[in-house]
Design a protein around this motif. Structure first.
Motif, PDB file in Angstrom:
ATOM      1  N   GLU A 103       8.859  11.791  -5.967  1.00 45.74           N
ATOM      2  CA  GLU A 103       7.424  11.728  -5.627  1.00 45.74           C
ATOM      3  C   GLU A 103       7.206  11.918  -4.131  1.00 45.74           C
ATOM      4  O   GLU A 103       6.253  12.592  -3.714  1.00 45.74           O
ATOM      5  CB  GLU A 103       6.849  10.375  -6.072  1.00 45.74           C
ATOM      6  N   VAL A 104       8.091  11.350  -3.322  1.00 53.22           N
ATOM      7  CA  VAL A 104       7.964  11.492  -1.865  1.00 53.22           C
ATOM      8  C   VAL A 104       8.180  12.949  -1.454  1.00 53.22           C
ATOM      9  O   VAL A 104       7.469  13.470  -0.587  1.00 53.22           O
ATOM     10  CB  VAL A 104       8.966  10.574  -1.134  1.00 53.22           C
TER      11      VAL A 104
ATOM     12  N   GLN B  51      -0.815  -7.848  12.382  1.00 55.95           N
ATOM     13  CA  GLN B  51       0.607  -7.505  12.452  1.00 55.95           C
ATOM     14  C   GLN B  51       1.103  -6.824  11.172  1.00 55.95           C
ATOM     15  O   GLN B  51       2.231  -6.333  11.138  1.00 55.95           O
ATOM     16  CB  GLN B  51       1.437  -8.767  12.713  1.00 55.95           C
ATOM     17  N   ASP B  52       0.293  -6.832  10.144  1.00 59.12           N
ATOM     18  CA  ASP B  52       0.698  -6.233   8.866  1.00 59.12           C
ATOM     19  C   ASP B  52       0.485  -4.716   8.923  1.00 59.12           C
ATOM     20  O   ASP B  52      -0.645  -4.231   8.918  1.00 59.12           O
ATOM     21  CB  ASP B  52      -0.125  -6.840   7.722  1.00 59.12           C
ATOM     22  N   ARG B  53       1.615  -3.959   8.949  1.00 60.22           N
ATOM     23  CA  ARG B  53       1.523  -2.500   9.029  1.00 60.22           C
ATOM     24  C   ARG B  53       2.070  -1.844   7.756  1.00 60.22           C
ATOM     25  O   ARG B  53       2.644  -0.756   7.794  1.00 60.22           O
ATOM     26  CB  ARG B  53       2.260  -1.976  10.258  1.00 60.22           C
ATOM     27  N   THR B  54       1.874  -2.522   6.633  1.00 55.95           N
ATOM     28  CA  THR B  54       2.375  -2.005   5.354  1.00 55.95           C
ATOM     29  C   THR B  54       1.908  -0.580   5.096  1.00 55.95           C
ATOM     30  O   THR B  54       2.658   0.251   4.576  1.00 55.95           O
ATOM     31  CB  THR B  54       1.917  -2.914   4.192  1.00 55.95           C
ATOM     32  N   TYR B  55       0.675  -0.279   5.462  1.00 58.74           N
ATOM     33  CA  TYR B  55       0.104   1.037   5.177  1.00 58.74           C
ATOM     34  C   TYR B  55      -0.217   1.823   6.457  1.00 58.74           C
ATOM     35  O   TYR B  55      -0.815   2.891   6.382  1.00 58.74           O
ATOM     36  CB  TYR B  55      -1.164   0.882   4.325  1.00 58.74           C
TER      37      TYR B  55
ATOM     38  N   GLU C  22       5.536   9.664  13.529  1.00 61.38           N
ATOM     39  CA  GLU C  22       4.568   9.201  12.527  1.00 61.38           C
ATOM     40  C   GLU C  22       4.961   9.683  11.132  1.00 61.38           C
ATOM     41  O   GLU C  22       4.830   8.949  10.150  1.00 61.38           O
ATOM     42  CB  GLU C  22       3.166   9.677  12.893  1.00 61.38           C
ATOM     43  N   LYS C  23       5.447  10.902  11.048  1.00 60.76           N
ATOM     44  CA  LYS C  23       5.911  11.414   9.759  1.00 60.76           C
ATOM     45  C   LYS C  23       7.085  10.579   9.250  1.00 60.76           C
ATOM     46  O   LYS C  23       7.174  10.265   8.053  1.00 60.76           O
ATOM     47  CB  LYS C  23       6.302  12.886   9.888  1.00 60.76           C
ATOM     48  N   ALA C  24       7.977  10.216  10.175  1.00 58.83           N
ATOM     49  CA  ALA C  24       9.126   9.382   9.811  1.00 58.83           C
ATOM     50  C   ALA C  24       8.672   7.994   9.369  1.00 58.83           C
ATOM     51  O   ALA C  24       9.193   7.430   8.398  1.00 58.83           O
ATOM     52  CB  ALA C  24      10.093   9.283  10.994  1.00 58.83           C
ATOM     53  N   GLU C  25       7.688   7.436  10.084  1.00 62.37           N
ATOM     54  CA  GLU C  25       7.156   6.116   9.726  1.00 62.37           C
ATOM     55  C   GLU C  25       6.502   6.165   8.339  1.00 62.37           C
ATOM     56  O   GLU C  25       6.647   5.236   7.538  1.00 62.37           O
ATOM     57  CB  GLU C  25       6.130   5.664  10.771  1.00 62.37           C
ATOM     58  N   PHE C  26       5.770   7.241   8.069  1.00 61.53           N
ATOM     59  CA  PHE C  26       5.120   7.363   6.764  1.00 61.53           C
ATOM     60  C   PHE C  26       6.162   7.429   5.642  1.00 61.53           C
ATOM     61  O   PHE C  26       6.009   6.764   4.599  1.00 61.53           O
ATOM     62  CB  PHE C  26       4.233   8.611   6.700  1.00 61.53           C
ATOM     63  N   ILE C  27       7.210   8.220   5.834  1.00 62.58           N
ATOM     64  CA  ILE C  27       8.253   8.347   4.810  1.00 62.58           C
ATOM     65  C   ILE C  27       8.910   7.001   4.530  1.00 62.58           C
ATOM     66  O   ILE C  27       9.175   6.646   3.373  1.00 62.58           O
ATOM     67  CB  ILE C  27       9.311   9.387   5.247  1.00 62.58           C
ATOM     68  N   GLU C  28       9.144   6.225   5.593  1.00 63.31           N
ATOM     69  CA  GLU C  28       9.754   4.899   5.419  1.00 63.31           C
ATOM     70  C   GLU C  28       8.879   4.028   4.525  1.00 63.31           C
ATOM     71  O   GLU C  28       9.377   3.303   3.661  1.00 63.31           O
ATOM     72  CB  GLU C  28       9.953   4.255   6.796  1.00 63.31           C
ATOM     73  N   ARG C  29       7.563   4.097   4.707  1.00 65.26           N
ATOM     74  CA  ARG C  29       6.658   3.306   3.880  1.00 65.26           C
ATOM     75  C   ARG C  29       6.557   3.868   2.463  1.00 65.26           C
ATOM     76  O   ARG C  29       6.522   3.119   1.481  1.00 65.26           O
ATOM     77  CB  ARG C  29       5.275   3.245   4.536  1.00 65.26           C
ATOM     78  N   ALA C  30       6.503   5.191   2.368  1.00 64.53           N
ATOM     79  CA  ALA C  30       6.349   5.829   1.057  1.00 64.53           C
ATOM     80  C   ALA C  30       7.519   5.516   0.130  1.00 64.53           C
ATOM     81  O   ALA C  30       7.332   5.335  -1.082  1.00 64.53           O
ATOM     82  CB  ALA C  30       6.202   7.343   1.235  1.00 64.53           C
ATOM     83  N   LEU C  31       8.715   5.430   0.697  1.00 61.06           N
ATOM     84  CA  LEU C  31       9.902   5.172  -0.123  1.00 61.06           C
ATOM     85  C   LEU C  31       9.894   3.772  -0.740  1.00 61.06           C
ATOM     86  O   LEU C  31      10.653   3.502  -1.669  1.00 61.06           O
ATOM     87  CB  LEU C  31      11.166   5.370   0.710  1.00 61.06           C
ATOM     88  N   LYS C  32       9.026   2.904  -0.238  1.00 64.85           N
ATOM     89  CA  LYS C  32       8.918   1.558  -0.816  1.00 64.85           C
ATOM     90  C   LYS C  32       8.084   1.559  -2.091  1.00 64.85           C
ATOM     91  O   LYS C  32       8.215   0.663  -2.925  1.00 64.85           O
ATOM     92  CB  LYS C  32       8.287   0.600   0.202  1.00 64.85           C
TER      93      LYS C  32
ATOM     94  N   LEU D 195      -3.305   2.972  -1.920  1.00 66.35           N
ATOM     95  CA  LEU D 195      -3.639   2.554  -0.556  1.00 66.35           C
ATOM     96  C   LEU D 195      -2.886   3.376   0.479  1.00 66.35           C
ATOM     97  O   LEU D 195      -3.457   3.783   1.498  1.00 66.35           O
ATOM     98  CB  LEU D 195      -3.330   1.058  -0.380  1.00 66.35           C
ATOM     99  N   LEU D 196      -1.604   3.637   0.228  1.00 66.00           N
ATOM    100  CA  LEU D 196      -0.825   4.425   1.183  1.00 66.00           C
ATOM    101  C   LEU D 196      -1.312   5.867   1.224  1.00 66.00           C
ATOM    102  O   LEU D 196      -1.411   6.474   2.300  1.00 66.00           O
ATOM    103  CB  LEU D 196       0.661   4.375   0.835  1.00 66.00           C
ATOM    104  N   LEU D 197      -1.637   6.427   0.066  1.00 62.51           N
ATOM    105  CA  LEU D 197      -2.156   7.799   0.027  1.00 62.51           C
ATOM    106  C   LEU D 197      -3.498   7.900   0.747  1.00 62.51           C
ATOM    107  O   LEU D 197      -3.772   8.884   1.437  1.00 62.51           O
ATOM    108  CB  LEU D 197      -2.300   8.277  -1.420  1.00 62.51           C
ATOM    109  N   LEU D 198      -4.332   6.877   0.598  1.00 63.35           N
ATOM    110  CA  LEU D 198      -5.615   6.851   1.298  1.00 63.35           C
ATOM    111  C   LEU D 198      -5.392   6.797   2.807  1.00 63.35           C
ATOM    112  O   LEU D 198      -6.075   7.493   3.582  1.00 63.35           O
ATOM    113  CB  LEU D 198      -6.434   5.648   0.843  1.00 63.35           C
ATOM    114  N   SER D 199      -4.413   5.989   3.229  1.00 63.16           N
ATOM    115  CA  SER D 199      -4.086   5.908   4.646  1.00 63.16           C
ATOM    116  C   SER D 199      -3.626   7.263   5.168  1.00 63.16           C
ATOM    117  O   SER D 199      -4.020   7.694   6.263  1.00 63.16           O
ATOM    118  CB  SER D 199      -2.990   4.858   4.864  1.00 63.16           C
ATOM    119  N   LEU D 200      -2.804   7.949   4.386  1.00 68.23           N
ATOM    120  CA  LEU D 200      -2.326   9.278   4.797  1.00 68.23           C
ATOM    121  C   LEU D 200      -3.486  10.253   4.918  1.00 68.23           C
ATOM    122  O   LEU D 200      -3.625  10.943   5.939  1.00 68.23           O
ATOM    123  CB  LEU D 200      -1.303   9.792   3.779  1.00 68.23           C
TER     124      LEU D 200
END
Length: 310
Positions: A121-122, A16-20, A105-115, A88-93
Motif C-alpha cells: 500500500e505504501v 508533541q504528538d506528531r503521529t500524522y 519530509e518524504k522520509a518522515e511520511f514513509i516512516e509514519r505510513a509504514l505504521k 487521517l494520515l492520507l488527509l495530512s498528506l
C-alpha cells in the motif's frame, strides 16, 4: 457530518504528538510573522482522541505552534470525527501536497505510513511524493529517516549529497560523526563527499581499522589554513588508498618537474591503468618547438626509465 468548525484552547491540543505530522523542519517560524500581522486565516485540522479527549494535529502544526508562541490561547479549528488512522494520515498528506515536500519530509511520511499501511500500500502512495512506485524508495527513505537531525538539516540545505546520506545510514554513529567533521573542515562538494566516504570505508575495511579516519587524516584536519588543509587531506588520502600509484608519482616527480620548467607536461593515465605517457607541449614559435624537441631528445633516457616502470 464528519467534521465541525469550532474554537479550541491550545492547551487542549497535544503539541508533541506528531503521529500524522511530517513537516520538517517545523514551519512555525515562517508563519509567525504572517499570523502576527493578519491573524490565523486557515483553521488547522484536528482529531479528537476519545481516550483522553485531547486533540491530535492532522494538519496545521506550524500555525498552531506560531499561535502558541504569540500567546494566542484560543484558535478556530476543524475537528474530525470517525476517521481511521489511514484516513487521517492520507488527509495530512493531501493537505501538504500544495507545496514541494523535501526529501526529509518524504522520509518522515514513509516512516509514519509504514505504521498503518502494508508495504504494498505504501508503494502505491509513492507517486503522490513524485517517486516511482518501487521497494527501492521505501528502503532509501527509511535510511534517510534514520539519520540524526544534523544530517537531515544538511540534506534540506543542499549541503549533503543524498546518495552519501544513504551510505551514512548504514555505518555507525561514530563513523557518521567523523564524516561530519570532514564536511565542516573541508567543504566537500557532492562528488567529493561520495568519493571520500567510499575511499575511507574501503581503506578501513582493508586495514581493519576501528575508526573511519586514520590518524594521519585526523592530524591534517587540525591545520588552520583551509587551502593547505584540503590539499594535504587529499594528498594523504591518495597515498593511503593508492600506495603503488603514490610511490611511483613521487619517484617520477623530479623528471616531471624538470620537464615542466620547459613548458613540457608529462601526463599519465589515472592510477597508471594504461601503459602510456602523454607529452603536452606549450609552444610559442617553431623555434621554441625545436628547442623543446631537443630537450626531449636530450632527456629521453629519463623518459625511458619512467616508461619501463609504469
Amino acid at each position: 457530518m464528519n467534521f465541525e468548525y469550532t474554537f479550541v484552547y491550545i492547551e487542549n491540543i497535544e503539541l508533541q504528538d506528531r503521529t500524522y505530522i511530517f513537516s520538517y523542519p517545523k514551519r512555525n517560524k515562517i508563519l509567525k510573522e504572517s499570523i502576527k500581522s493578519i491573524g490565523l486565516l486557515q483553521p488547522p485540522i484536528l482529531f479528537l482522541k476519545k481516550e483522553n479527549l485531547k486533540f491530535q494535529i492532522i494538519c496545521g502544526e506550524g500555525r498552531i505552534l506560531a499561535c502558541y508562541e504569540l500567546n494566542i490561547s484560543e484558535i478556530p479549528v476543524l475537528i474530525l470525527f470517525n476517521k481511521s488512522p489511514k484516513d487521517l494520515l492520507l488527509l495530512s498528506l493531501e493537505s501538504n501536497l500544495f507545496r514541494n515536500l523535501n526529501l526529509v519530509e518524504k522520509a518522515e511520511f514513509i516512516e509514519r505510513a509504514l505504521k498503518f499501511f502494508s508495504i504494498e500500500e505504501v508503494i502505491k502512495l509513492l507517486p503522490k511524493l513524485n517517486l516511482n512506485p518501487s521497494y527501492y524508495w521505501i528502503e532509501y527513505l527509511k535510511n534517510i529517516n534514520s539519520l540524526e537531525e544534523t544530517f537531515k538539516n544538511l540534506i534540506i540545505e543542499e549541503k549533503l549529497n543524498p546518495k552519501v546520506a544513504e551510505i551514512l545510514a548504514k555505518i555507525s554513529s561514530m563513523e557518521r560523526k567523523e564524516f561530519l567533521e570532514l564536511l565542516k573542515n573541508l567543504n566537500l562538494s557532492f562528488s567529493e563527499q561520495k568519493e571520500v566516504l567510499e575511499k575511507l570505508l574501503d581503506y578501513k575495511k582493508r586495514k581493519d581499522l576501528s575508526t573511519l579516519l586514520p590518524e594521519e587524516l585526523k592530524d591534517v584536519l587540525k591545520e588552520e589554513d583551509f587551502n593547505k588543509r584540503r590539499k594535504e587531506f587529499f594528498r594523504i588520502l591518495k597515498d593511503l588508498c593508492y600506495p603503488f600509484y603514490s610511490s611511483k608519482i613521487k619517484k617520477f616527480s623530479p623528471t616531471v618537474e624538470k620537464f615542466k620548467t620547459k613548458n613540457i607536461y608529462l601526463n599519465f593515465s589515472p592510477y597508471f591503468e594504461k601503459k602510456e605517457i602523454e607529452i603536452q607541449l606549450k609552444i610559442f614559435s617553431f623555434e621554441d618547438f625545436q628547442k623543446k624537441w631537443e630537450f626531449i631528445e636530450k632527456n629521453k633516457e629519463e623518459l625511458k626509465k619512467i616508461w619501463e616502470e609504469i
